[in-house]
Design an enzyme around this catalytic site. Structure first.
Site, PDB file in Angstrom:
ATOM      1  CE  LYS A 144     -30.801   0.260 -41.396  1.00 17.04           C
ATOM      2  NZ  LYS A 144     -32.437   0.368 -41.915  1.00 17.04           N
ATOM      3  CG  PHE A 145     -28.377  10.438 -39.967  1.00 13.30           C
ATOM      4  CD1 PHE A 145     -29.254  10.273 -41.643  1.00 13.30           C
ATOM      5  CD2 PHE A 145     -29.258  10.341 -39.184  1.00 13.30           C
ATOM      6  CE1 PHE A 145     -29.949  11.000 -42.127  1.00 13.30           C
ATOM      7  CE2 PHE A 145     -30.763  11.168 -39.329  1.00 13.30           C
ATOM      8  CZ  PHE A 145     -31.144  11.342 -40.370  1.00 13.30           C
ATOM      9  CG  HIS A 146     -21.955   5.616 -41.449  1.00 12.77           C
ATOM     10  ND1 HIS A 146     -21.281   4.448 -41.600  1.00 12.77           N
ATOM     11  CD2 HIS A 146     -20.984   6.292 -40.977  1.00 12.77           C
ATOM     12  CE1 HIS A 146     -20.053   4.023 -41.233  1.00 12.77           C
ATOM     13  NE2 HIS A 146     -19.768   5.332 -40.248  1.00 12.77           N
ATOM     14  CD  GLN A 187     -33.765  -8.728 -41.793  1.00 12.52           C
ATOM     15  OE1 GLN A 187     -32.667  -9.074 -42.088  1.00 12.52           O
ATOM     16  NE2 GLN A 187     -34.209  -8.045 -42.801  1.00 12.52           N
TER      17      GLN A 187
HETATM   18  O1  C5P Z   1     -39.037  -7.146 -44.780  1.00 14.13           O
HETATM   19  P1  C5P Z   1     -38.665  -6.947 -43.674  1.00 14.13           P
HETATM   20  O2  C5P Z   1     -39.311  -7.610 -42.324  1.00 14.13           O
HETATM   21  O3  C5P Z   1     -36.858  -7.944 -43.763  1.00 14.13           O
HETATM   22  O4  C5P Z   1     -38.111  -5.763 -43.042  1.00 14.13           O
HETATM   23  C1  C5P Z   1     -36.746  -5.205 -41.532  1.00 14.13           C
HETATM   24  C2  C5P Z   1     -36.671  -3.733 -42.027  1.00 14.13           C
HETATM   25  O5  C5P Z   1     -35.514  -3.669 -40.914  1.00 14.13           O
HETATM   26  C3  C5P Z   1     -36.226  -3.199 -42.883  1.00 14.13           C
HETATM   27  O6  C5P Z   1     -37.387  -2.093 -43.658  1.00 14.13           O
HETATM   28  C4  C5P Z   1     -34.699  -2.588 -43.127  1.00 14.13           C
HETATM   29  O7  C5P Z   1     -34.781  -2.042 -43.758  1.00 14.13           O
HETATM   30  C5  C5P Z   1     -34.510  -2.631 -41.824  1.00 14.13           C
HETATM   31  N1  C5P Z   1     -33.977  -3.123 -40.564  1.00 14.13           N
HETATM   32  C6  C5P Z   1     -33.273  -4.294 -40.919  1.00 14.13           C
HETATM   33  N2  C5P Z   1     -31.452  -4.707 -40.432  1.00 14.13           N
HETATM   34  C7  C5P Z   1     -30.462  -3.212 -39.721  1.00 14.13           C
HETATM   35  C8  C5P Z   1     -31.634  -2.460 -39.604  1.00 14.13           C
HETATM   36  C9  C5P Z   1     -32.741  -2.232 -39.715  1.00 14.13           C
HETATM   37  O8  C5P Z   1     -33.488  -5.453 -41.653  1.00 14.13           O
HETATM   38  N3  C5P Z   1     -30.321  -3.283 -38.727  1.00 14.13           N
END
Ligand code: C5P
Length: 240
Positions: free
Chosen positions: A64-66, A192
């Site tokens: 996630k470069f920024h 999430q």
């Molecule tokens: O364990 P889980 O299924 O929640 O992992 C989701 C992965 O997706 C993590 O590695 C997280 O860094 C990545 N991710 C995310 N949301 C975003 C971008 C990436 O959950 N918007």
């Protein structure tokens, strides 16, 4: 990998031996690739990433470069040298940063990784956006950033499953949609907030699913990957 699985399994751990053990155990299960991110990279560096790439599955480098355009262009070039298939950068970095990134990889031919723009993290909701001064819904903000991804030559973007349909409606198939926030029925959401099951996300039109803890935290990650694959196959069949 011999399946046409859309699943990239997120190997979010710091210990290289554990990560390699997990990755090897998933190697013959129905997944499309592996994702490594900040935790793995910070602990194991580029040689750690190369050791995952050497396993032979497609690797998605999610750092996630920024940053300013020059810095991100250099980072994107360095990431491409690692042999990864896809990498991420924040769409909120703005057009100059995104154009610089696209320019940095344009002459790499078949070695060119897909550039994926991160929109709004799936751990954030409308309230979280307000706290950082963004006065629109997550959906409106993701759509705005999707427009930017289109204009700046991104190959695709990261969005939550809930935004797949509105993005497809506005932009058709022009962006690859890579979707985290996937939770099979009955599994814990954890941090999430904007989630769907694998079957729902595939039906909604996701190109790739990013799934971490529901696979890596299962008693048998291989069995979890198989169960997810079956759910996806059933959803594809129902949609055909
Ligand atoms: O364990 P889980 O299924 O929640 O992992 C989701 C992965 O997706 C993590 O590695 C997280 O860094 C990545 N991710 C995310 N949301 C975003 C971008 C990436 O959950 N918007």
């Amino acid at each position: 990998m011999t399946t046409n699985s859309p699943v990239f399994c997120a190997i979010d751990r710091a210990d290289l031996s554990g990560a390699l053990l997990l990755a090897r155990s998933l190697h013959t299960s129905p997944i499309g690739g592996l994702k490594v991110g900040l935790e793995f990279m910070t602990a194991n560096g580029p040689s750690g990433v190369r050791s995952i790439v050497d396993l032979g599955l497609p690797v998605f480098l999610d750092l996630k470069f920024h940053d300013i355009p020059n810095t991100v262009a250099g980072a994107v070039r360095a990431a491409a040298d690692l042999g990864v298939t896809m990498l991420t950068l924040h769409l909120q970095g703005g057009p100059a940063m995104l154009w610089a990134a696209a320019d940095a990889v344009k002459d790499l031919g078949p070695r060119r990784p897909l550039l994926l723009g991160v929109s709004v993290l799936t751990s954030m909701d409308d309230k979280d956006l307000t706290t950082i001064g963004v006065e629109s819904t997550t959906e409106a903000q993701v759509l705005r950033l999707a427009g930017l991804a289109r204009k700046t030559g991104m190959d695709g973007m990261i969005c939550s499953p809930r935004e797949i349909a509105p993005i497809r409606e506005a932009f058709g198939q022009s962006l690859k949609l890579v979707v985290p926030g996937i939770r099979p029925a009955g599994s814990a959401a954890g941090d999430q907030k904007r989630t769907m099951t694998p079957g729902e996300a595939v039906k909604a039109g996701a190109d790739y699913l990013v799934i971490g803890r529901p696979i890596t935290g299962a008693g048998s990650p291989r069995a979890a990957a198989h169960a997810i694959h079956e759910e996806i196959d059933a959803a594809r069949l129902a949609a055909a």
